[in-house]
Design a protein around this motif. Structure first.
Motif, PDB file in Angstrom:
ATOM      1  N   PRO A   1      -7.531  -8.533  14.628  1.00 29.70           N
ATOM      2  CA  PRO A   1      -8.003  -7.929  13.384  1.00 29.70           C
ATOM      3  C   PRO A   1      -6.940  -6.989  12.809  1.00 29.70           C
ATOM      4  N   GLY A   2      -6.692  -7.133  11.527  1.00 29.76           N
ATOM      5  CA  GLY A   2      -5.699  -6.297  10.855  1.00 29.76           C
ATOM      6  C   GLY A   2      -5.972  -4.816  11.066  1.00 29.76           C
ATOM      7  N   GLU A   3      -7.254  -4.473  11.220  1.00 29.72           N
ATOM      8  CA  GLU A   3      -7.633  -3.072  11.377  1.00 29.72           C
ATOM      9  C   GLU A   3      -7.025  -2.466  12.635  1.00 29.72           C
ATOM     10  N   THR A   4      -6.907  -3.284  13.703  1.00 31.73           N
ATOM     11  CA  THR A   4      -6.320  -2.797  14.946  1.00 31.73           C
ATOM     12  C   THR A   4      -4.877  -2.371  14.729  1.00 31.73           C
ATOM     13  N   LEU A   5      -4.202  -3.094  13.822  1.00 28.73           N
ATOM     14  CA  LEU A   5      -2.778  -2.872  13.647  1.00 28.73           C
ATOM     15  C   LEU A   5      -2.483  -1.758  12.659  1.00 28.73           C
ATOM     16  N   SER A   6      -3.490  -1.356  11.869  1.00 27.34           N
ATOM     17  CA  SER A   6      -3.175  -0.531  10.713  1.00 27.34           C
ATOM     18  C   SER A   6      -2.531   0.817  11.057  1.00 27.34           C
ATOM     19  N   ILE A   7      -2.998   1.465  12.124  1.00 28.79           N
ATOM     20  CA  ILE A   7      -2.454   2.798  12.420  1.00 28.79           C
ATOM     21  C   ILE A   7      -1.000   2.733  12.914  1.00 28.79           C
ATOM     22  N   PRO A   8      -0.676   1.878  13.917  1.00 30.64           N
ATOM     23  CA  PRO A   8       0.741   1.747  14.272  1.00 30.64           C
ATOM     24  C   PRO A   8       1.593   1.237  13.104  1.00 30.64           C
ATOM     25  N   LEU A   9       1.015   0.374  12.294  1.00 30.48           N
ATOM     26  CA  LEU A   9       1.749  -0.141  11.143  1.00 30.48           C
ATOM     27  C   LEU A   9       2.070   0.985  10.160  1.00 30.48           C
ATOM     28  N   LEU A  10       1.132   1.913  10.032  1.00 26.52           N
ATOM     29  CA  LEU A  10       1.358   3.072   9.165  1.00 26.52           C
ATOM     30  C   LEU A  10       2.572   3.861   9.643  1.00 26.52           C
ATOM     31  N   LEU A  11       2.649   4.059  10.959  1.00 27.39           N
ATOM     32  CA  LEU A  11       3.778   4.780  11.540  1.00 27.39           C
ATOM     33  C   LEU A  11       5.088   4.041  11.252  1.00 27.39           C
ATOM     34  N   LEU A  12       5.022   2.725  11.377  1.00 26.39           N
ATOM     35  CA  LEU A  12       6.198   1.883  11.168  1.00 26.39           C
ATOM     36  C   LEU A  12       6.697   1.956   9.724  1.00 26.39           C
ATOM     37  N   VAL A  13       5.774   1.772   8.761  1.00 23.88           N
ATOM     38  CA  VAL A  13       6.207   1.773   7.358  1.00 23.88           C
ATOM     39  C   VAL A  13       6.616   3.178   6.925  1.00 23.88           C
ATOM     40  N   ASN A  14       6.032   4.176   7.576  1.00 24.29           N
ATOM     41  CA  ASN A  14       6.425   5.549   7.319  1.00 24.29           C
ATOM     42  C   ASN A  14       7.897   5.743   7.700  1.00 24.29           C
ATOM     43  N   LYS A  15       8.273   5.235   8.889  1.00 23.52           N
ATOM     44  CA  LYS A  15       9.665   5.293   9.363  1.00 23.52           C
ATOM     45  C   LYS A  15      10.592   4.552   8.414  1.00 23.52           C
ATOM     46  N   MET A  16      10.094   3.434   7.860  1.00 21.80           N
ATOM     47  CA  MET A  16      10.915   2.626   6.960  1.00 21.80           C
ATOM     48  C   MET A  16      11.021   3.268   5.579  1.00 21.80           C
ATOM     49  N   GLY A  17      10.293   4.351   5.362  1.00 21.59           N
ATOM     50  CA  GLY A  17      10.324   5.020   4.059  1.00 21.59           C
ATOM     51  C   GLY A  17       9.611   4.237   2.968  1.00 21.59           C
ATOM     52  N   LEU A  18       8.591   3.475   3.363  1.00 21.53           N
ATOM     53  CA  LEU A  18       7.926   2.617   2.378  1.00 21.53           C
ATOM     54  C   LEU A  18       6.635   3.218   1.832  1.00 21.53           C
ATOM     55  N   ILE A  19       6.269   4.427   2.299  1.00 29.20           N
ATOM     56  CA  ILE A  19       5.002   5.023   1.855  1.00 29.20           C
ATOM     57  C   ILE A  19       5.012   5.189   0.334  1.00 29.20           C
TER      58      ILE A  19
END
Lengths: 302, 286
Positions: free
Chosen positions: B129-147
């Motif tokens: 489920p995409g929901e499981t991934l959302s929090i680590p994904l948030l950290l990842l895109v944050n690092k990538m400067g994509l927020i």
């Protein structure tokens, strides 16, 4: 011989070239976060690490805390309750609606269109409309309507603001929004059934009701299984309605697994803890999928 | 003669019951939509609340006009949110159908060694489920400067195992002979995909586009996580913000909701035959 190797090589190259875009995205935005999620679930990782802290390995600490604290259990129970009501009710209602619109009556396309239209309305909008319909006190439409048809016997409820009714109120409009989708899939299943089966059983003297139980239902088995699995997984992801209307309240009565995962990970920034919830959530969904697939396999053989 | 007459009466009575049930459900499904649209034209906010205790909720009552719509446009940038949603949804779909269908074509029609690992792996991913991934994904895109960008609301969704699977299933059924003939004619493998497979696969493309559009247009969890200001905020989130801030401003809320809903509703009404047929086709298999 050479052309054959060439042809194979060309095929292999094209295959990689055409797979690469999707593969890279899946790797970066699914596999990596999945691994991160598993890894973080064993750590004290925060969304923004305080300067004096570094990410530490905690072992099973997060999982132990999940089991000790009540939140996860409450969220799991609410989610299960939601699924256990919504899945059978929505599936049955969808079948009933499909039977109703599977006819050649005049205006039937018009009815089909209207029954389906809530599906294309965004859940945020649906939640907002229903929050007005479910307004507390005698002024709320649902309260006033129920009180009218029971000649005043019905006591107005606070629906979304009462811990005993909030989850049921959400179930009600979630079904309203989603049932048209399953109805269409059932309709397709119904139209797939060979007319000969009805004719043959009709000649044998079967009544309409017998035909429904001995012809229609068995023929719809695969469709029903598909609908049950997809509805269950959808039900487990209950989130939008809770975010828009109740934020998990009153008194945690609408706290769901996905909402808990969101509030721990995002609002409280506890990535480690939230990841552990995510891992457990994934395992639960996986378990349900496996059980459902096993059950259907057994049924098919039998 | 008499017997036929009795049968006819029976038939008519059955049809009456049938219509009564149809109309009952019709009212249940249409009323909330009517409530939204009509209330958006009721200019007196208190009127809307007062009407809720009776059938007036679903009828024109009191002063009617476009004041709420004017309010929505004056007080907030509705057009901006709407454009954001369109940009995000359309880009995801356009890029997504290319990526997903190309991968599916390689899996379904081409011979390459890694296929035997990639196919089961891809099917396994459907369950995640995409929901499981959302929090680590948030950290990842944050690092990538994509927020707070469009990209962060598009890129992670352009590859979707479920859609790849739908394409794969469809392509797999297409006869192999058409490919062999094209190869003899000197077509490349990519050429076969573009000139032969694509034109034959309109139904599955329609299904994927519809599923994708409904999902993206309505998503709220990911925008909550990755947008901060109003610049790239999509409609559902703007809608929720309006609802939270002006809880009792029902006229404005419904004007906003109506404008967010009508485009999709109209698209559905225009293409409903294709819409319903393609949804139906995903369920029958299996």
């Amino acid at each position: 011989m050479r052309t054959k190797t060439n042809k194979y090589l060309r095929q292999e190259m094209t295959a990689w070239f055409m797979s690469a875009p999707a593969l890279i995205i899946l790797l970066l935005f699914m596999i990596v976060p999945l691994l991160m999620s598993v890894y973080f679930s064993f750590t004290n990782r925060m969304l923004i690490m305080p300067p004096h802290l570094s990410t530490k390995f905690l072992g099973l600490e997060n999982y132990r805390r999940i089991l000790e604290q009540n939140d996860f259990f409450i969220a799991l129970m609410n989610t299960l309750k939601f699924a256990l009501v919504v899945v059978p009710v929505q599936t049955t209602l969808a079948l009933l609606l499909a039977l109703l619109i599977n006819s050649k009556l005049r205006f039937i396309y018009f009815f089909r269109t209207v029954f389906f239209s809530p599906v294309v309305i965004t859940m945020v909008v649906v939640s907002i409309i229903w929050s007005l319909l479910l307004a507390p006190g005698p002024e709320g439409f649902i309260n006033s309507f129920l009180s009218h048809i029971t000649f005043g016997a019905f006591e107005p409820k606070a629906w979304l603001f009462d811990k005993h009714s909030s989850l049921y109120a959400i179930m009600m409009f979630s079904i309203w929004q989603g049932v048209g989708f399953q109805m269409i899939i059932f309709l397709a299943g119904l139209q797939y059934i060979s007319k000969d089966l009805y004719e043959a059983s009709g000649l044998d003297g079967a009544s309409k009701i017998q035909q429904f139980f001995y012809v229609t239902l068995p023929q719809l088995r695969n469709t029903s299984v598909f609908i049950m699995i997809t509805t269950t997984i959808f039900a487990f992801k209950l989130f939008t309605q809770v975010l828009v209307l109740t934020n998990g309240g009153p008194q945690d009565s609408t706290l769901t697994l996905v909402y808990l995962l969101y509030s721990e990970g995002f609002t409280k920034m506890k990535i480690g803890y939230s990841s552990a919830i995510g891992v457990l959530f994934f395992l639960i969904v996986l378990l349900i999928s496996i059980v459902q697939m096993k059950l259907t396999k057994v049924n098919r053989e039998g | 003669m008499k017997r036929i007459g009795r049968l006819k009466v029976k038939k008519i009575r059955q049809n009456v019951y049938h219509y009564v049930l149809l109309i009952f459900f019709f009212l249940i499904f249409i009323s909330p939509i009517v409530l939204m649209i009509l209330s958006s034209f009721k200019e007196d906010e208190i009127q809307i609340i007062k009407d809720m205790s009776s059938i007036q909720a679903f009828l024109p009552n009191g002063p009617m006009g476009f004041e709420n719509y004017v309010n929505v446009f004056q007080r907030m940038n509705f057009f901006k949110f709407f454009t954001n949603s369109v940009i995000i949804t359309v880009s995801t779909i356009v890029v997504g159908i290319c990526f997903n269908s190309m991968f599916a074509y390689a899996l379904a029609k081409l011979e390459f060694k890694a296929k035997h690992i990639l196919l089961p792996a891809m099917i396994a991913l459907i369950i995640v489920p995409g929901e499981t991934l959302s929090i680590p994904l948030l950290l990842l895109v944050n690092k990538m400067g994509l927020i707070d960008t469009y990209a962060v609301q598009i890129i992670p969704f352009v590859a979707e195992p479920f859609f790849i699977f739908l394409f794969y299933q469809f392509f797999k059924e297409l006869p192999k002979e058409i490919m062999e003939a094209a190869i003899i004619d000197g077509s490349s493998y990519f050429g076969i995909y573009r000139r032969i497979i694509l034109p034959l696969s309109k139904p599955v493309f329609a299904s994927v586009i519809i599923f994708n559009a409904l999902g993206r247009w309505g998503d709220i969890m990911w925008p909550v996580l990755v947008t901060r200001g109003e610049d790239v905020r999509p409609l559902p989130l703007a809608m929720q913000a309006l609802f939270t801030i002006n809880r009792n401003n029902w006229g404005d809320i419904f004007a906003f909701a109506t404008m967010a809903t009508l485009p999709i509703l109209l698209l559905f009404l225009l293409f409903q035959k294709q819409f319903i047929r393609s949804i139906a086709s995903t369920g029958v298999k299996g």
